[in-house]
Design an enzyme around this catalytic site. Structure first.
Site, PDB file in Angstrom:
ATOM      1  CG  HIS A 292      60.520  76.028  26.734  1.00  0.00           C
ATOM      2  ND1 HIS A 292      59.474  76.921  26.616  1.00  0.00           N
ATOM      3  CD2 HIS A 292      61.369  76.607  25.806  1.00  0.00           C
ATOM      4  CE1 HIS A 292      59.757  77.809  25.820  1.00  0.00           C
ATOM      5  NE2 HIS A 292      60.843  77.663  25.093  1.00  0.00           N
TER       6      HIS A 292
ATOM      7  CD  GLU B 111      61.374  82.593  18.841  1.00  0.00           C
ATOM      8  OE1 GLU B 111      61.581  81.355  18.710  1.00  0.00           O
ATOM      9  OE2 GLU B 111      62.020  83.363  20.012  1.00  0.00           O
TER      10      GLU B 111
ATOM     11  CG  ASP C 153      58.197  79.967  20.274  1.00  0.00           C
ATOM     12  OD1 ASP C 153      57.433  79.786  20.771  1.00  0.00           O
ATOM     13  OD2 ASP C 153      59.256  80.425  20.895  1.00  0.00           O
TER      14      ASP C 153
ATOM     15  CB  CYS D 212      67.929  77.180  16.493  1.00  0.00           C
ATOM     16  SG  CYS D 212      66.983  78.411  16.986  1.00  0.00           S
TER      17      CYS D 212
HETATM   18  C1  PEP Z   1      62.115  78.033  18.808  1.00  0.00           C
HETATM   19  O1  PEP Z   1      61.182  78.687  19.118  1.00  0.00           O
HETATM   20  O2  PEP Z   1      62.158  77.319  17.896  1.00  0.00           O
HETATM   21  C2  PEP Z   1      63.339  78.194  19.607  1.00  0.00           C
HETATM   22  C3  PEP Z   1      64.201  77.387  19.187  1.00  0.00           C
HETATM   23  O3  PEP Z   1      63.221  78.710  20.982  1.00  0.00           O
HETATM   24  P1  PEP Z   1      62.583  77.972  22.268  1.00  0.00           P
HETATM   25  O4  PEP Z   1      62.106  76.512  21.790  1.00  0.00           O
HETATM   26  O5  PEP Z   1      63.556  78.061  23.260  1.00  0.00           O
HETATM   27  O6  PEP Z   1      61.275  78.678  22.317  1.00  0.00           O
HETATM   28 MG    MG Z   2      61.144  80.093  20.746  1.00  0.00          MG
END
Ligand code: PEP
Ligand code: MG
Length: 578
Positions: A194, A438, A462, A509
């Site tokens: 993150h 995910e 994820d 995403c």
């Molecule tokens: C992901 O896991 O691809 C996602 C978009 O969520 P985050 O990166 O915030 O865990």
């Molecule tokens: Mg995620």
């Protein structure tokens, strides 16, 4: 002489500037009384920590390239000698026995008394040895406390500098955005941590996993970050600097050329309309959503509202934040993801605080925590529902791993609607509720989940982490992070197929959506909606516009049958050259 260090690029670009070494924040040292029968175990724990610290330093020393100035190796040797000294080998053991206290406290007591002696010395050289002691003690304490690095005291002197750090917590990265840093280099972290995602939000070059960077770079030294080539150049010569200045200009020109695509539709050569949305982490990202003319927000990460504070944001505060985004999007869709806290994202305001700080990626994270703690979750559901009265809002749930969780959230949403009805507050009764895919479980269960949800959004960051069993913030295993792993690709394909069959929209995403090398493959798999950081949206649009999806079917089939990602890469190269 120029020294080259390597890491993994997480935000592309070139930066030239001076290094600012950001040291780790102070540790909180606990004090505990140890019962007699555990004193020996505590002594062993301390001795083991000393061994680990020595091992770490030896590894660092063994990785020093031959041409590195000798004093860097000497610096490490000094630390190793200190570890062998009775002041750290024996005295803390005495303190543990005498005071019947824990190892961290004994070590701190010993450190304080050594430091006070150094503080009284007149010789400036000897006084600086105090820093060495503190570094060594800090290393042992971190091992004892099993603690990751955190920088809670981000200073104000960062403007125009390149930050070199062991690791930045997402919370610190948010604090940093106000300081106009030129680039970030961190020793820890993987490409989809993150922190890395937030660094991209700062829109500056960033390299993570640059092992031992702080050992090789001095504060104030000139460095170049070339995150296109994953390299950090320390003390570059005049010729190198000129080369990079020219490259910087070239990149700027390329970015200007991409701007011409801004208002063009994201249609493929065979005229398929593709939707390109933006991921946002912070309200400040809104301006860039407009600057690339995204078709909406496909992922609004709401964690920023909960970080760097001790009180939870109440329903009104959240409502105002969501409303602000909805209004500024002027009728374009906004997909608000419910709280995804835990793993590498911490915050203080819940009864589960301590648990969250220790929580791994497999722990009480995201929807698991929200379902456990309705006092945390309900205000967010109410706030999102209220915002839905003002524009096309969608609600998205992270980390679903079974149908039960999805149904539980839907029940809570129903409850929240009834509450708003009683309070005579408007909301969209048909608020679309979507499910992030995910976890491998969700991807395999996609056809079942599709019946109970309004849309899917594939979170590949994820999905890759959980499918390949690699912690996305652990750079020791980041070499295994592989979007082209056949298992990952087949889970993505399974999800897309299930959504198409159930006639619900499906987006992607995760960071994969923003990498133009994957655009054709994802189009070939039937994906029509991508959501990504705005810095890559126009490049992806360019890739979409150069693709004829009619030519992709055969080669996509072959890719999905490949046994290894190596073979996938070979076909992908062919596909991208079609
Ligand atoms: C992901 O896991 O691809 C996602 C978009 O969520 P985050 O990166 O915030 O865990
Ligand atoms: Mg995620």
């Amino acid at each position: 002489m120029t020294l080259a260090l390597y890491g993994t690029s997480v935000s592309k670009g070139i930066a030239i500037g001076t290094a600012h070494i950001l040291e780790s924040s102070e540790l909180e040292i606990p004090q505990r009384t140890i019962p007699d029968y555990l004193v020996q175990a505590e002594i062993s724990r301390y001795q083991f920590a000393l061994q680990v610290a020595a091992q770490q330093l030896k590894i660092i020393r063994d990785h020093i390239p031959k041409h590195t100035p000798e004093d860097i190796a000497l610096f490490i040797d000094t630390h190793l000698l200190m570890l062998d000294d009775p002041m750290l080998q024996e005295r803390p053991l005495g303190i543990i026995k005498e005071k019947k206290c824990n190892a961290e406290h004994a070590l701190q007591t010993q450190c304080d008394s050594i430091v006070s002696v150094f503080n009284e010395m007149d010789d400036p050289y000897l006084r600086t040895r105090k820093d060495d002691i503190e570094h060594v003690v800090n290393r042992i304490q971190r091992i004892l406390l099993n603690q990751p690095s955190e920088h809670t005291n981000v200073v104000d002197r960062l403007k125009g500098q390149i930050i070199i750090t062991d690791d930045l917590s997402p919370a610190d990265t948010i604090l940093m955005q106000h300081h106009d840093v030129v680039a970030i280099v961190s020793e820890q972290g993987g490409p989809t941590s993150h922190t890395a995602i937030l660094a991209r939000s700062l829109n500056i070059p960033a390299i993570v996993g640059a092992k031992h960077a702080r050992q090789y770079v001095k504060d104030g030294e000139c460095i170049i970050i070339d995150s296109l080539a994953n390299v950090i150049l320390v003390d570059p010569g005049k010729q190198i600097r000129e080369h990079y200045l020219a490259l910087q200009k070239q990149l700027k020109r390329k970015r200007t050329d991409l701007q011409a695509l801004k208002l063009k539709p994201a249609n493929t050569l065979d005229n398929k309309k593709i939707t390109l949305c933006a991921n946002i982490e912070l309200p400040e990202d809104l301006s860039s959503v407009k600057s690339v003319a995204a078709s909406g927000i496909g992922l609004f990460r709401t964690e920023f509202l909960f970080m760097n504070r001790t009180e939870l944001p109440d329903e009104d505060e959240q409502y105002q934040a969501y409303l602000n985004v909805v209004k500024s999007l002027k009728g374009l869709p906004v997909t608000i993801r419910t709280l995804d806290i835990g793993a590498d994202k911490h915050f203080a305001g819940t009864v589960y605080k301590e648990h969250i700080e220790k929580c791994s990626a497999l722990g009480l994270r995201a929807i698991r925590l929200c379902l456990r703690d309705p006092a945390l979750f309900k205000p967010q559901l109410l706030a999102i529902l209220r915002a839905s009265a003002h524009g096309p809002v969608k609600l998205m749930i992270p980390m679903i791993s079974n149908l039960q969780e999805l149904l539980q959230v839907q029940a809570l949403i129903e409850e929240s609607k009834q509450e708003l009805k009683k309070r005579k507050i408007k909301y969209n009764n048909r608020l679309p509720v979507g499910c992030m895919i995910e976890t491998p479980a969700a991807a395999m269960l996609a056809s079942t989940l599709a019946v109970h949800t309004d849309f899917f959004s594939i979170g590949t960051n994820d999905l890759i982490q959980y499918t390949l069993a690699i912690d996305r913030i652990d750079n020791e295993v980041s070499y295994l992070y592989d979007p082209l792993h056949p298992a990952v690709l087949n889970l993505i394909q399974n999800t897309i197929k299930a959504a198409i069959k159930a006639n619900i929209p499906v987006a992607l995403c995760g960071e994969m959506a923003g990498e133009p090398i994957y655009t054709r493959l994802l189009l070939g798999m039937g994906l029509c909606e991508f959501s990504m950081h705005t810095s890559t949206l126009l490049e992806v649009k360019q890739a979409v516009k150069l693709t004829d999806t009619k030519k992709l079917a055969g080669i996509t089939k072959k890719i999905l049958k490949c046994p290894t990602s190596h073979e996938v890469s070979r076909y992908l190269e062919k596909m991208n050259n079609l």
